[in-house]
Design a protein around this motif. Structure first.
Motif, PDB file in Angstrom:
ATOM      1  N   PRO A  63       0.833  -1.206   0.000  1.00 31.68           N
ATOM      2  CA  PRO A  63       0.000   0.000   0.000  1.00 31.68           C
ATOM      3  C   PRO A  63       0.868   1.258   0.000  1.00 31.68           C
ATOM      4  O   PRO A  63       1.956   1.277   0.567  1.00 31.68           O
ATOM      5  N   SER A  67      -2.752   5.535   1.125  1.00 32.46           N
ATOM      6  CA  SER A  67      -3.823   4.578   0.847  1.00 32.46           C
ATOM      7  C   SER A  67      -4.792   4.406   2.010  1.00 32.46           C
ATOM      8  O   SER A  67      -5.877   3.866   1.836  1.00 32.46           O
ATOM      9  N   SER A  69      -4.163   2.428   4.457  1.00 37.39           N
ATOM     10  CA  SER A  69      -3.894   1.111   5.038  1.00 37.39           C
ATOM     11  C   SER A  69      -2.819   1.225   6.110  1.00 37.39           C
ATOM     12  O   SER A  69      -1.876   1.993   5.977  1.00 37.39           O
ATOM     13  N   PHE A  70      -2.958   0.438   7.163  1.00 40.53           N
ATOM     14  CA  PHE A  70      -1.982   0.450   8.238  1.00 40.53           C
ATOM     15  C   PHE A  70      -1.574  -0.975   8.568  1.00 40.53           C
ATOM     16  O   PHE A  70      -2.373  -1.908   8.440  1.00 40.53           O
ATOM     17  N   LEU A  71      -0.339  -1.141   8.988  1.00 43.40           N
ATOM     18  CA  LEU A  71       0.141  -2.447   9.406  1.00 43.40           C
ATOM     19  C   LEU A  71      -0.154  -2.653  10.878  1.00 43.40           C
ATOM     20  O   LEU A  71      -0.041  -1.729  11.675  1.00 43.40           O
ATOM     21  N   LYS A  72      -0.534  -3.845  11.245  1.00 40.64           N
ATOM     22  CA  LYS A  72      -0.791  -4.154  12.656  1.00 40.64           C
ATOM     23  C   LYS A  72       0.482  -4.695  13.271  1.00 40.64           C
ATOM     24  O   LYS A  72       1.140  -5.563  12.694  1.00 40.64           O
TER      25      LYS A  72
END
Length: 73
Positions: A63, A67, A69-72
């Motif tokens: 991403p 975008s 979107s985020f990483l966990k």
């Protein structure tokens, strides 16, 4: 224990081996070795060139920053 930021440094300062935090000199070191990364990159390049490691098309694109979107963790 501190919560939040206690200062800012840049990459050049971190690479120097010492930073100052609240008037105290703190030793620093890298988490990775640039020389080792170059060595591994050269080995990977040789594997690709000799057909020991194959590259394929991307399965999914990463991403972009905008975008949403985020990483966990």
């Amino acid at each position: 224990m501190y919560s939040g930021s206690i200062g800012e440094v840049n990459y050049k300062q971190l690479k120097s081996g010492r930073i100052t935090v609240q008037g105290k000199e703190i030793p620093t070191s890298g988490l990775s070795s640039y020389l080792r990364a170059r060595e591994i990159a050269q080995i990977l390049k040789e594997w690709i060139e000799t057909g020991k490691f194959f590259l394929t098309q991307a399965v999914e694109l990463l991403p972009s920053a905008d975008s949403g979107s985020f990483l966990k963790a």
